[in-house]
Each structure stands twice: as C-alpha cells, then as structure tokens.
Write a protein that holds these residues in place. Sequence first.
Motif, PDB file in Angstrom:
ATOM      1  N   ARG A   3      -5.124   5.007   7.677  1.00  0.00           N
ATOM      2  CA  ARG A   3      -5.145   5.709   6.291  1.00  0.00           C
ATOM      3  C   ARG A   3      -6.314   5.090   5.723  1.00  0.00           C
ATOM      4  O   ARG A   3      -7.163   5.699   4.849  1.00  0.00           O
ATOM      5  N   THR A   6      -5.579   5.573  -4.654  1.00  0.00           N
ATOM      6  CA  THR A   6      -4.079   5.952  -4.661  1.00  0.00           C
ATOM      7  C   THR A   6      -3.816   7.511  -4.534  1.00  0.00           C
ATOM      8  O   THR A   6      -4.260   8.368  -5.322  1.00  0.00           O
ATOM      9  N   LEU A  26       5.806   9.809  -4.381  1.00  0.00           N
ATOM     10  CA  LEU A  26       5.356   8.624  -3.508  1.00  0.00           C
ATOM     11  C   LEU A  26       3.907   8.293  -3.741  1.00  0.00           C
ATOM     12  O   LEU A  26       3.008   9.142  -4.074  1.00  0.00           O
ATOM     13  N   LYS A  74       7.586   4.260  -3.807  1.00  0.00           N
ATOM     14  CA  LYS A  74       8.136   5.308  -4.243  1.00  0.00           C
ATOM     15  C   LYS A  74       8.737   5.194  -5.744  1.00  0.00           C
ATOM     16  O   LYS A  74       9.507   4.004  -5.712  1.00  0.00           O
ATOM     17  N   GLU A 108       0.700   6.419  -2.295  1.00  0.00           N
ATOM     18  CA  GLU A 108       0.009   5.870  -1.099  1.00  0.00           C
ATOM     19  C   GLU A 108      -1.482   5.442  -1.064  1.00  0.00           C
ATOM     20  O   GLU A 108      -2.340   6.245  -1.768  1.00  0.00           O
ATOM     21  N   ASP A 148       8.003  13.677  -3.746  1.00  0.00           N
ATOM     22  CA  ASP A 148       8.767  13.429  -2.650  1.00  0.00           C
ATOM     23  C   ASP A 148       9.452  14.576  -2.205  1.00  0.00           C
ATOM     24  O   ASP A 148      10.022  14.775  -1.269  1.00  0.00           O
ATOM     25  N   SER A 174      -2.517  -6.760   6.966  1.00  0.00           N
ATOM     26  CA  SER A 174      -2.936  -5.769   5.827  1.00  0.00           C
ATOM     27  C   SER A 174      -4.376  -5.852   5.742  1.00  0.00           C
ATOM     28  O   SER A 174      -5.032  -6.890   6.018  1.00  0.00           O
ATOM     29  N   LYS A 214      -5.032   4.025  -0.332  1.00  0.00           N
ATOM     30  CA  LYS A 214      -6.278   3.910   0.826  1.00  0.00           C
ATOM     31  C   LYS A 214      -7.146   3.228   0.342  1.00  0.00           C
ATOM     32  O   LYS A 214      -7.864   3.429  -0.785  1.00  0.00           O
ATOM     33  N   ASP A 235       1.009  -1.269  -0.053  1.00  0.00           N
ATOM     34  CA  ASP A 235       0.046  -0.064  -0.007  1.00  0.00           C
ATOM     35  C   ASP A 235       0.800   1.262  -0.150  1.00  0.00           C
ATOM     36  O   ASP A 235       0.220   2.533   0.129  1.00  0.00           O
ATOM     37  N   THR A 236       2.045   1.300  -0.110  1.00  0.00           N
ATOM     38  CA  THR A 236       2.886   2.483  -0.269  1.00  0.00           C
ATOM     39  C   THR A 236       4.055   2.203  -1.234  1.00  0.00           C
ATOM     40  O   THR A 236       4.398   0.864  -1.452  1.00  0.00           O
ATOM     41  N   HIS A 262      -0.471   4.616  11.459  1.00  0.00           N
ATOM     42  CA  HIS A 262      -0.879   5.134  10.287  1.00  0.00           C
ATOM     43  C   HIS A 262      -1.006   4.016   9.066  1.00  0.00           C
ATOM     44  O   HIS A 262      -1.750   4.110   8.264  1.00  0.00           O
ATOM     45  N   GLU A 263      -0.578   2.840   9.126  1.00  0.00           N
ATOM     46  CA  GLU A 263      -0.507   1.778   8.197  1.00  0.00           C
ATOM     47  C   GLU A 263      -2.030   1.571   8.189  1.00  0.00           C
ATOM     48  O   GLU A 263      -2.757   0.713   7.147  1.00  0.00           O
TER      49      GLU A 263
END
Length: 436
Positions: free
Chosen positions: A232, A93, A152, A7, A154, A98, A194, A156, A4-5, A228-229
Amino acid sequence: MFVDTAKVFVKGGDGGDGIVSYRRELYVPNGGPAGGDGGNGGDVIFRVDEGLRTLMDFRYQRHYKAPKGERGQTKTRHGASAEDMIVRVPPGTLLVDDDTKEVIADMTRHGQEVVIAKGGRGGRGNARFATANNPAPGIAEKGEEGQERYVLLELKVMADVGLVGFPSVGKSTLLSMVSAAQPKIGAYHFTTLSPNLGVVDVEEGQSFVMADLPGLIEGAHTGIGLGHEFLRHVERTRVIVHVVDMSASEGRDPYEDWVKINDELKLYNVKLERRPQLVVANKMDIPEAAEHLEIFKRKLEEEHGITEVIPISAASRQGVRELIYRITQMLATVPEELDEEKEENPVQERVVYTFTKQKDPNDFSIEVDEDGVFVVESNNIETMMRRFNFASDDTVLRFARTLRKMGVDQALRDRGAKDGDTVRIGKFEFEFSEKG
C-alpha cells in the motif's frame, strides 16, 4: 511505533430539543407560544495535518463523538449550535466506511477536510407550530440524532522515493547512509517491519523524502508475508528505487529477484508498472558482484530494454553520491502529484460524506405478522417519531394527520385493518381507528 491502520467509531452530535413555552408577561394575557428551537449538533470532521506521520493517536482513542446542540430557550430564543469536532489525520490517510467498504475520502493535502458524520438538526419549538386554528400549540420536536459510523483508516506513506527489494538487500543501510534516519539494521529477513522515512539533503536547499519499505517476497500481492502491509505504501511514491543484492549471497539470482519484485508490484496495482523506476545494484564491494552485474545488465537489456543500472555499495558509500544525484534528476521530471491520483481523488477544501441516498418521504410498506398486528415499516416515519414527544395531545393529533396525509390510513384499510386492530411502527404500538 509505526501504526498504519485503525478502526474508529464516529458520531455527530445530537440536535438540541425544541421546547414548549408561552409568553407570561404582565398585562399580556394569552401571550401565545414562545418556545425556541434547539441548536444543531456538531459535525465530526477529519482534517489533514502535515505534522502527523502515523495513526498512533487512534490506537488509544477509538471513539469520537461531537457535542450536542443546546435545547431551545424561552422567548423564542434558539439554543446554541455545538462546535464541530476536528479529528487530525496524517497526509496519505484513506478513509473507508466499515459497513459498505465504500471509500469515503483520500486525504492527501494539508488542511483538506471531510465531514464524516453530520450533526443532527435542532428540534423546533412550539412557536413554529402556531396556526390560525391552533394559536397555542403544545408541540415541540426533539433534536435529530447525529449520524454515526465505524470508519477504517489506512495510512499510505507519502514519500518522493520508495526503496523496494527482497529482504536483506541493503535498503535500510542505504537510507541510514543518505539521511539522518536510523532504521533497525540486522542480518536477517524482515528486520524492517514498518516504513522508515528519511529526508535526503542534496545541495542548495534541495531535498527529498525517501522511504525504506519492508521487504517483499513472492506472493506478496495476495497478502503473503508483509504483503499488503508493504504494497500500500509503494502507491504513494513518485519514483521507485529497486535495490538488488548483486552479491547473490543467499544463492538467489539477482535477475530473477528483479523480475519477481516487479511482478508483485504489477499484480498488486497495474499502475505501478508505469511508475518511474531506477535499478540499483547493491553490495558491489563483494568480489563476485562484478561478474553477477555483467550477467544481470545483459539480461535486463535483452529482455526489457533497460540499460541503466547504478552500481553501489551502501555499506562503504561507493556510488551512493552518484545515486542521489540521479534520483534528484528523475524527481525533477516527475510531477508532485501523480496524474492517476488527480483523476481519482480531486482535492476539495471540504467534502461532506453522505451515508445514504435520499428516499421518497412517503415510501412505506405494510405487513401483517402472525399475531394479526399490522406492521408499518418506513425509515422516514420512524425518524419522525423519534423527534415527537407523544406525551402531548397536540403531538398525537399532528402525527395522526401526517400519517393520513401520507396515505398510511388508507393503505391499512386496504390491507383489512378495522377499528381496534393493533398497528406497530418501530417500537410504538397504536390502536387503529376509522374516525377522522
């Protein structure tokens, strides 16, 4: 695996170079310039694909570079512009620059597109520089470099219903009972690491997506535990189903658990306090649960005015059917897209992300270093220089005229520059001359 994250590095394609060419035909002496322009480089475009659910692809590919434009051709023919590079991302997403930490876009709708890195413009061929004074110029521009950035991503999770609660309260068991999802279930904390998604079929074609989200602990809003994992993902859910272990099997107080979880949600994002929430008392098949439920309901009504608590036993399916119908009723009253998301993230078909603000093209500064070299600093001039081919005398003369027009020559004189002094612009060094 749920990712889920991520870069990634993105770069727009470079523009194709313009060329120097002249007409060479029988019976046409002095045919004149015929160098064509280069094609534009491709853009890097992120597009939402509802068929994707994780950022797994970005685990294995982290560089995305759009193709270059073709160089110009003879007979003033343009080089072909490159095709755009389409990068598919799942709904939900969030894209963040960054370097600046600026939110670029919140990708929520299928087909939504955002241009993350613009391709460079093609360079002009010498046919573009012909004038009455110089009908056969030997000038051609190089293609402009494409934009580049680290981005980045992320994710959700986008679900209608989010199951929240302390670890081991029975969220995974409930999801497995009402859908075809098969989350890992174990008698220890953080079995679920997860989010797990399941489609719950109600009747007559009605269904909704339920997410089993990793368990919370006190202090999660600061990042403690899964922190936060987990949090979000709660932001995307339309209805929160708060599962409480009414058996108090680990010596915890069900009411205190409920208060702590809601405090964490509020501290992470105050808007979650206004999100519709349904309280579910699980593990009612345990003998002590009925007594704990009475105390829990009384405190909930006295302290918060909440009167609706749905008792269930996910393991034995007791009350599960009633719970599903109640969730369906709540979803019918909640809009598909939350009001705050509409305000903050208006959806457009295609958005072009601009990395830097436009500056005055004549903006420059001059400093004198310890060796007596006059250093001219200007992003605009350095960008222009990267497009010039200084092997051509015509290009050198054109560049000198441009600096004079911008006022750089006069500014150097004002700082004390004299014939023969060294002037540095970017990686290039020149000898200052008072001659025109």
